[in-house]
Design an enzyme around this catalytic site. Structure first.
Site, short mmCIF file in Angstrom:
data_model
loop_
_atom_site.label_atom_id
_atom_site.label_comp_id
_atom_site.label_asym_id
_atom_site.label_seq_id
_atom_site.Cartn_x
_atom_site.Cartn_y
_atom_site.Cartn_z
N ASP A 1 0.81 -1.21 0.00
CA ASP A 1 0.00 0.00 0.00
C ASP A 1 0.85 1.26 0.00
OD1 ASP A 1 -2.58 1.42 0.34
OD2 ASP A 1 -1.75 1.95 2.30
N MET B 1 -7.30 5.96 3.12
CA MET B 1 -7.49 7.06 2.19
C MET B 1 -6.29 7.28 1.28
SD MET B 1 -10.51 8.17 2.70
CE MET B 1 -10.39 9.64 1.68
N ARG B 2 -5.24 6.48 1.44
CA ARG B 2 -4.05 6.70 0.63
C ARG B 2 -4.37 6.51 -0.86
NH1 ARG B 2 -0.60 3.90 3.36
NH2 ARG B 2 0.34 5.66 4.44
N ALA B 3 -5.22 5.53 -1.17
CA ALA B 3 -5.54 5.28 -2.58
C ALA B 3 -6.19 6.49 -3.23
CB ALA B 3 -6.46 4.06 -2.69
#
Length: 664
Positions: free
Chosen positions: A193, A274-276
Site C-alpha cells: 500500500d 485514504m491513501r488510494a
C-alpha cells in the site's frame, strides 16, 4: 561510466514507461512497484529513466543535495545562507538487498568519534538519493525493517536518525522505484500500500515484438554508444516533455466531479484507508499535465485507477492482483458529475452487475466408491485420479516455532541470533566486524590509554579492543509440507478441509517470512510439487490444483521429504526446518508398506527434524495410525479438527516438549 540502454528504446512496456514518467513529473505520487517475471526489462527501464531527469541545482559541497533556492534549514551541513550553487545530473542510487540499516539511513561516524572525540554524522543512501531516484531491485527480498524505514522516509520526505547519541533530520525526497519477481516471494499488504503505483509486466507473446527486442539488444551490445546516439532525439524529446509537464502541473485543475469519481472508485473496490484516493488524485493530475492539459478528464481517472488500485484491493496474499475493468467503467459512469463527460448511455450506462459465482458441482458431497482395499476408485472415464477439490476457507493459526535459538535468515517465526533485533551482549569478532558495540569497545580500550601514551581527546585503539554486538531477533524457517493425495483422502469434503488447513498454515508462513516447500504422494510415488521457495503464492497455486486418487505410498513421501531437507541443508545450512505431514497415516501399495513407512519416519526422527503430523482420519472408528507415525518421527500429532488458533498453542508446547525430550 557505461552507456545505459535508452529509455525510449525499450520495446512493448508502454504502461511501465508511463508509470515511471508520471512519477518523474510528480514524485509525490509515491513511487512505482514493478512486478513481473525475470527478463522483462524491469531493471533496464528503471536505470534508463535516470538519464531523462532534468539537471538539479544543489548547494555546492552539501552532502544532502539541498536546493539553493530553498535550502533545508535543518540540514546537517547547513546553514546555507549565501552558499554557492552548482548544477549536476539527477542521481540514481541503488539499495542492495543485503544493505544494513546504518547504510540506508546513516549513523555516527565511528572513525571520527573514536579518533577525534567528536560527534559527527555519516550520511546514508537516503541522503544520497535526495532529489533523485532510489532504486531497490528485488524489493521483496529486502528485510522488512529496512522496507519500513524506506517507505516512511518516502512518505514524509525526510529521514530521522536517532541512535548512538546522534539526532539528525535531513530531507529525503526521491522517486522510489522497486522491482520484484513474485515467484521469489511477496511483499506484505501493508507495504504494498505504501507504493504509489504498481505495474504487472510480462514478456510479449507476439513473435514480431520479441524479434525486435532481440534485435535492439544485440545492436546495443555490439556498440552501446552508437545505439544510444540513434535514440538521442527521442530521449531529448521525452526529457523536454518532462520539464514542460512539471511546469504545467501546478496549473492543472482537479474538478469536484473528478474527485467524486475517484472517491466512488476507491469505495467500489473496497480499498483500505485514504491513501488510494490521494494517490489517484495526484496520478490523474500528472496524467493531465503529461498530456499538456490543464483539466483532469474521466480518462485520466480511469488510467489512474488501473495504476494505483490493483495492489491495494488484495484482501490476502493469495488474491490475484488486478481490477475488473467492466466494474471500473460502470463505477465511473454512475459517478460522473456535471463537470465530466458522461458515457454514451449516461450515468449508470445500463450495465448489469457480474453474476455471483454459482454453487459447486453436484458431486461435491458425493461419496466415492471403494475397492477391495477400501481405497476410493476413480470416477468413470477418469485416469486414476479425481478432479482437484477446492480449498475450504482458511483460518487464523498461532505460530509453530522450531525450538532452540537458530541463526537463519531474518524472519518472524523462531528465536535466532541475527544482525538485527535487540542487543543482548558483546563478543569478540570472529571475522570482519559487522556491527560495533560502541560501549563495550570503549570499555575494553579505556584501561590501556595511559600505557598507550594517549595525549589528545580521542581514544587510542587496537584491533583487540573492538567488540561485536550480539543481537537476538527472529528467523524464518523452512516449512515443508508433505501432503497425502491418495484415494483415501479423495472424498471432496475431506480433501477440501485438508487443503483449507494447509492454506491456513501457508498464510501463516507468508506472514512470518518463511520458505515453504510441498511434497505430495499418491499412486506409486511421491513428487516435489514445489521446491523450497519464498513464494507462498506458488505453493497455494500448486495446492489448489492438486489432484487426488490411487494408493498411499507413505514411505515414498517421507523419503522424498528427507531428500528435500538434505539438499536444503547443504544449500542453506543456517535455516532450520519444520516438517508438516498431512495424512491419515495409512500406507498401501508395494511389499510391506507399513514397515517401510515406519523405517522412513525413524530416519527423519534420527535427524531431529521438528515435525507435526496433521491427522486427517475421519469417521466414528479411528485406527490411530497418524499418532503412531508421529511417535516414529519424534514429533506430535494433531487432528484436523484441532488445527485451529486455540488448539495450536498446545501443539506448540507439544512440539517443543517432544524435541527437548529427544535432545536430552
Amino acid at each position: 561510466m557505461s552507456t545505459r540502454f535508452p529509455f525510449t528504446a525499450v520495446v512493448g512496456q508502454q504502461d511501465l514507461q508511463l508509470a515511471l514518467l508520471l512519477n518523474a513529473v510528480a514524485p509525490n505520487i509515491g513511487g512505482v512497484l514493478v512486478r513481473g517475471e525475470k527478463g522483462t526489462a524491469k531493471s533496464t527501464a528503471v536505470r534508463a529513466l535516470a538519464a531523462l531527469l532534468p539537471e538539479v541545482e544543489v548547494v555546492a559541497g552539501c552532502r544532502f543535495s539541498c536546493d539553493p533556492a530553498s535550502p533545508d534549514p535543518t540540514c546537517p551541513d547547513g546553514p546555507h545562507t549565501g552558499a554557492a550553487a552548482e548544477a549536476r545530473d539527477a542521481r540514481m542510487v541503488e539499495l542492495p538487498v543485503g544493505a544494513s540499516e546504518d547504510r540506508l539511513v546513516g549513523a555516527l561516524d565511528i572513525e571520527r568519534a573514536l579518533a577525534e572525540g567528536v560527534k559527527a554524522f555519516e550520511p546514508g543512501l537516503l541522503a544520497a538519493a535526495n532529489r533523485g531516484i532510489l532504486y531497490v531491485d528485488e524489493v521483496n527480498l529486502l528485510h522488512d525493517h529496512l522496507v519500513d524505514v524506506l517507505l516512511d522516509a518516502a512518505a514524509m520526505g525526510a529521514s530521522y536518525v536517532e541512535r548512538e547519541g546522534v539526532s539528525v533530520r535531513h530531507a529525503a525526497r526521491f522517486l522510489l522505484v522497486g522491482t520484484m519477481n513474485p515467484e521469489e516471494g511477496e511483499l506484505r499488504p501493508q507495504l504494498l500500500d505504501r507504493f504509489g503505483l504498481t505495474m504487472e509486466v510480462a514478456a510479449s507473446r507476439e513473435p514480431d515484438q520479441r524479434v525486435e527486442v532481440v534485435r535492439r539488444r544485440l545492436a546495443y551490445d555490439d556498440d552501446p554508444a552508437a545505439f544510444a546516439a540513434r535514440w538521442a532525439d527521442e530521449e531529448h524529446a521525452v526529457r523536454q516533455r518532462i520539464v514542460a509537464a512539471r511546469e504545467l502541473l501546478p496549473k492543472v485543475r482537479l474538478s469536484d466531479g473528478a474527485l467524486k469519481q475517484i472517491a466512488a472508485t476507491c469505495a467500489a473496490f473496497e480499498v483500505d484507508g485514504m491513501r488510494a484516493d490521494i494517490v489517484m488524485a495526484r496520478t490523474a493530475t500528472a496524467l493531465a499535465a503529461w498530456d499538456g492539459r490543464s483539466d483532469v478528464l474521466a480518462e485520466d481517472v480511469r488510467q489512474a485507477a488501473l495504476l494505483a488500485l490493483p495492489h491495494r484491493r488484495r484482501r490476502n496474499p493469495f488474491d490475484a492482483p488486478g481490477l475488473d475493468e467492466d466494474k471500473l467503467d460502470r463505477t465511473l459512469e454512475e459517478s460522473a458529475g456535471d463537470d465530466d463527460d458522461p458515457g454514451p448511455d449516461g450515468p449508470g450506462g445500463g450495465g448489469q452487475p457480474s453474476p455471483e459465482e454459482g454453487p459447486q458441482g453436484g458431486d461435491a458431497g458425493a461419496r466415492p466408491e471403494t475397492g477391495e482395499d477400501g481405497e476410493p476408485q476413480p470416477a468413470a472415464g477418469g485416469a486414476g485420479e479425481q478432479a482437484p477439490a477446492r480449498a475450504a476457507e482458511p483460518f487464523r493459526t498461532k505460530a509453530l516455532t522450531v525450538p532452540g535459538v537458530g541463526a537463519g535468515a531474518a524472519g518472524r517465526r523462531s528465536r535466532a541470533r541475527t544482525e538485527r533485533g535487540r542487543t543482548t551482549g558483546a563478543l569478540r569478532p570472529r571475522g570482519a566486524l559487522t556491527k560495533l558495540h560502541l560501549a563495550a569497545t570503549v570499555r575494553a580500550a579505556a584501561p590501556h590509554q595511559r600505557a598507550r601514551g594517549r595525549s589528545g581527546p580521542g581514544l587510542v585503539l587496537r584491533r583487540d579492543d573492538l567488540r561485536q554486538a550480539a543481537r537476538e531477533g527472529r528467523e524464518g524457517n523452512l516449512v515443508l509440507f508433505v501432503v497425502d493425495a491418495s484415494g483415501s483422502m479423495a472424498a471432496r469434503q475431506r480433501m477440501s478441509a485438508v487443503k483449507g488447513a494447509v492454506l491456513s498454515l501457508l498464510l501463516d508462513a507468508y506472514q512470518r517470512r518463511d520458505k515453504v516447500g510441498l511434497v505430495t504422494f499418491r499412486g506409486t510415488a511421491a513428487e516435489v510439487a514445489l521446491p523450497p521457495t519464498s513464494s507462498v503464492d506458488a505453493a497455494a497455486a500448486r495446492l489448489e490444483s492438486l489432484p487426488t486418487g490411487g494408493r498411499t505410498p507413505l514411505a515414498a513421501g517421507l523419503l522424498k521429504a528427507h531428500d528435500v531437507l538434505r539438499v536444503e541443508r547443504l544449500r542453506d545450512p543456517s535455516r532450520r526446518a519444520l516438517l508438516v505431514v498431512v495424512t491419515d497415516g495409512r500406507a498401501t501399495g508395494g511389499p510391506e508398506p507399513v514397515a517401510l513407512a515406519g523405517r522412513a519416519a525413524r530416519l527423519l526422527g534420527a535427524e531431529s527434524v521438528a515435525s507435526v503430523v496433521v491427522d486427517c482420519e475421519s469417521g466414528p472408528v479411528r485406527l490411530g495410525l497418524a499418532g503412531r507415525l508421529a511417535e516414529e518421527l519424534g514429533g506430535t500429532a494433531v487432528t484436523l479438527e484441532e488445527l485451529r488458533a486455540d488448539a495450536i498453542a498446545g501443539l506448540v508446547r507439544d512440539v517443543r516438549g517432544t524435541t527437548s525430550r529427544r535432545a536430552a
